[in-house]
Design a protein around this motif. Structure first.
Motif, PDB file in Angstrom:
ATOM      1  N   ASN A 152       1.351   5.599  -6.815  1.00  0.00           N
ATOM      2  CA  ASN A 152       0.718   4.955  -5.669  1.00  0.00           C
ATOM      3  C   ASN A 152       1.448   5.322  -4.366  1.00  0.00           C
ATOM      4  O   ASN A 152       2.674   5.241  -4.283  1.00  0.00           O
TER       5      ASN A 152
ATOM      6  N   LYS B 203       2.671  -1.912  -6.436  1.00  0.00           N
ATOM      7  CA  LYS B 203       3.823  -1.520  -5.628  1.00  0.00           C
ATOM      8  C   LYS B 203       3.772  -0.030  -5.316  1.00  0.00           C
ATOM      9  O   LYS B 203       3.125   0.742  -6.024  1.00  0.00           O
ATOM     10  N   MET B 204       4.520   0.350  -4.309  1.00  0.00           N
ATOM     11  CA  MET B 204       4.657   1.770  -3.935  1.00  0.00           C
ATOM     12  C   MET B 204       5.344   2.517  -5.084  1.00  0.00           C
ATOM     13  O   MET B 204       6.318   2.027  -5.654  1.00  0.00           O
TER      14      MET B 204
ATOM     15  N   GLU C  68       0.286   4.058  -1.189  1.00  0.00           N
ATOM     16  CA  GLU C  68       0.155   2.974  -0.205  1.00  0.00           C
ATOM     17  C   GLU C  68       0.220   1.630  -0.918  1.00  0.00           C
ATOM     18  O   GLU C  68      -0.648   1.306  -1.724  1.00  0.00           O
ATOM     19  N   GLU C  69       1.258   0.865  -0.608  1.00  0.00           N
ATOM     20  CA  GLU C  69       1.457  -0.419  -1.291  1.00  0.00           C
ATOM     21  C   GLU C  69       0.392  -1.421  -0.867  1.00  0.00           C
ATOM     22  O   GLU C  69      -0.016  -1.464   0.288  1.00  0.00           O
ATOM     23  N   ASN C  70      -0.080  -2.219  -1.850  1.00  0.00           N
ATOM     24  CA  ASN C  70      -0.942  -3.356  -1.499  1.00  0.00           C
ATOM     25  C   ASN C  70      -0.500  -4.574  -2.306  1.00  0.00           C
ATOM     26  O   ASN C  70       0.503  -4.516  -3.022  1.00  0.00           O
TER      27      ASN C  70
END
Length: 384
Positions: free
Chosen positions: A87, A95-96, A89-91
């Motif tokens: 990933n 997590k990143m 872009e963390e949301n």
């Protein structure tokens, strides 16, 4: 495939947003993706939640993630594409740097970003979004007791159904068992045609077999269509075309597509064009070997001499994970196009593409003969 947005800079970096509309678009997407690309798409993630009482539950949540592509898995029969990566872009759910696998879905858009969009990839997008290229063909390749129903699309050959029925031999004085088994076989093939062929899209249905099996089957098909008052079959009667083949196996498809009567009928389909280009190459190799080259080193030297009239290259080579190797093939394609040559990119899922892959994946028909290209290579191999 629908192109929703395209933003490519002068240095060839940029992104495109696409929406796959049919199964074949997954194959095009598979050819666009490379390790290191960035893919943004809607996906489902299993998320664990802890309540105030301390009990842990899990739920599946739809979220949009941007992954750095690491592995690409394509199932050619189901036309499913899974992309695994980390990933970017963390949301609130992921997590990143966490790993996730996105399964791309039909009619759901995705955004693909690359550091460098080369001409071959851009051509692939153009081809995927061009509705005129959907001139599809279906083929029923059969022999007594065996039938393969195949869909030939511009990008791939899909085996949709295989019918196998044991046919007992004719016995002296009694043929009833043999005839009953044949009728069962023809009925199964007819049901497979009705189930798998979309007559609105398919322009031509080739029925091929050795001997008279195809003729007997077509007679049975029309007789049943009249008896059952099947308007679909009766209205599409002109689309059926009988062709000879040496067997009922899938590999006979190349022989069928290179038949001159078939070629003239399918002149507007990409698959027939590929078969003809490969046929021309083999003829040239037989009669004028100095004008037919294969193997990347030989073909590159012919391109440097501006000698290539038609370049045949497999799309398998553009999926190479080593960037310099891939760039080498892209340069070769650009070089031939810039010098007025024709380039045919063969699908590795077509019979003709499989044959070209056995010839190293690169071949060329030259404008004029070039001799003695093999000598420098022989010398270098002797030194080794």
């Amino acid at each position: 495939m629908k192109l929703l947005h395209k933003d490519i800079e002068k240095d060839n970096a940029g992104q495109v947003t696409l929406m796959p509309e049919e199964a074949e678009d997954m194959w095009h997407t598979y050819n666009l993706l490379q390790v290191g690309d960035s893919l943004r798409a809607s996906t489902i993630r299993k998320v664990q939640t802890e309540s105030t009482t301390g009990s842990v539950g899990s739920s599946r949540i739809r979220t949009t993630l941007t992954l750095c592509v690491e592995t690409i898995d394509f199932d050619s029969q189901a036309c499913q594409l899974r992309v695994k990566g980390t990933n970017l872009e963390e949301n609130q759910y992921v997590k990143m740097g966490a790993y996730h696998t996105i399964e791309l879905e039909l009619n759901r858009k995705f955004t693909l970003a690359k550091k460098s969009w080369d001409s071959v990839v851009l051509d692939r997008i153009e081809q995927a979004c061009d509705a005129t290229q959907k001139a599809d063909v279906a083929a029923v390749v059969m022999q007594e007791g065996l039938a393969n129903l195949v869909l030939v699309t511009p990008a791939m050959t899909l085996l949709r159904a295989k019918v196998e029925v044991t046919i007992p031999r004719k016995r002296r004085g009694s043929c009833t068992q043999h005839e009953k088994a044949l009728e069962r076989f023809y009925e199964a093939v007819m049901q497979a045609i009705l189930r798998h062929i979309n007559f609105d899209v398919v322009k031509c249905i080739l029925v091929a077999s050795p001997g008279f099996v195809k003729d007997q089957f077509i007679t049975y098909l029309y007789k049943e269509a009249v008896r059952q008052d099947n308007k679909l079959l009766l209205e599409n009667r002109p689309k059926f075309m009988l062709v000879h083949s040496s067997s009922g196996h899938k590999y006979s498809l190349k022989e069928i597509l290179s038949d001159p009567t078939v070629t003239s009928r399918l002149s507007d389909t990409k698959a027939a064009g590929e078969v003809k280009a490969l046929e021309d190459f083999y003829k040239m190799l037989q009669h004028e070997p100095d004008r037919a080259f294969y193997g990347v080193a030989h073909v590159e030297r012919a391109a440097d001499a501006l000698a290539i009239d038609t370049l045949l290259i497999s799309d398998l080579l553009f999926r190479h994970q080593d960037v310099p190797t891939r760039s080498r093939y892209v340069r070769l394609v650009d070089n031939v196009r810039d010098n007025g040559g024709n380039v045919r990119i063969f699908s590795s899922l077509h019979v003709s593409g499989e044959q070209l892959t056995q010839l190293s994946g690169v071949a060329a028909v030259l404008r004029f003969p070039i001799a003695d290209l093999s000598e420098p290579e022989d010398d270098s191999s002797d030194d080794d």
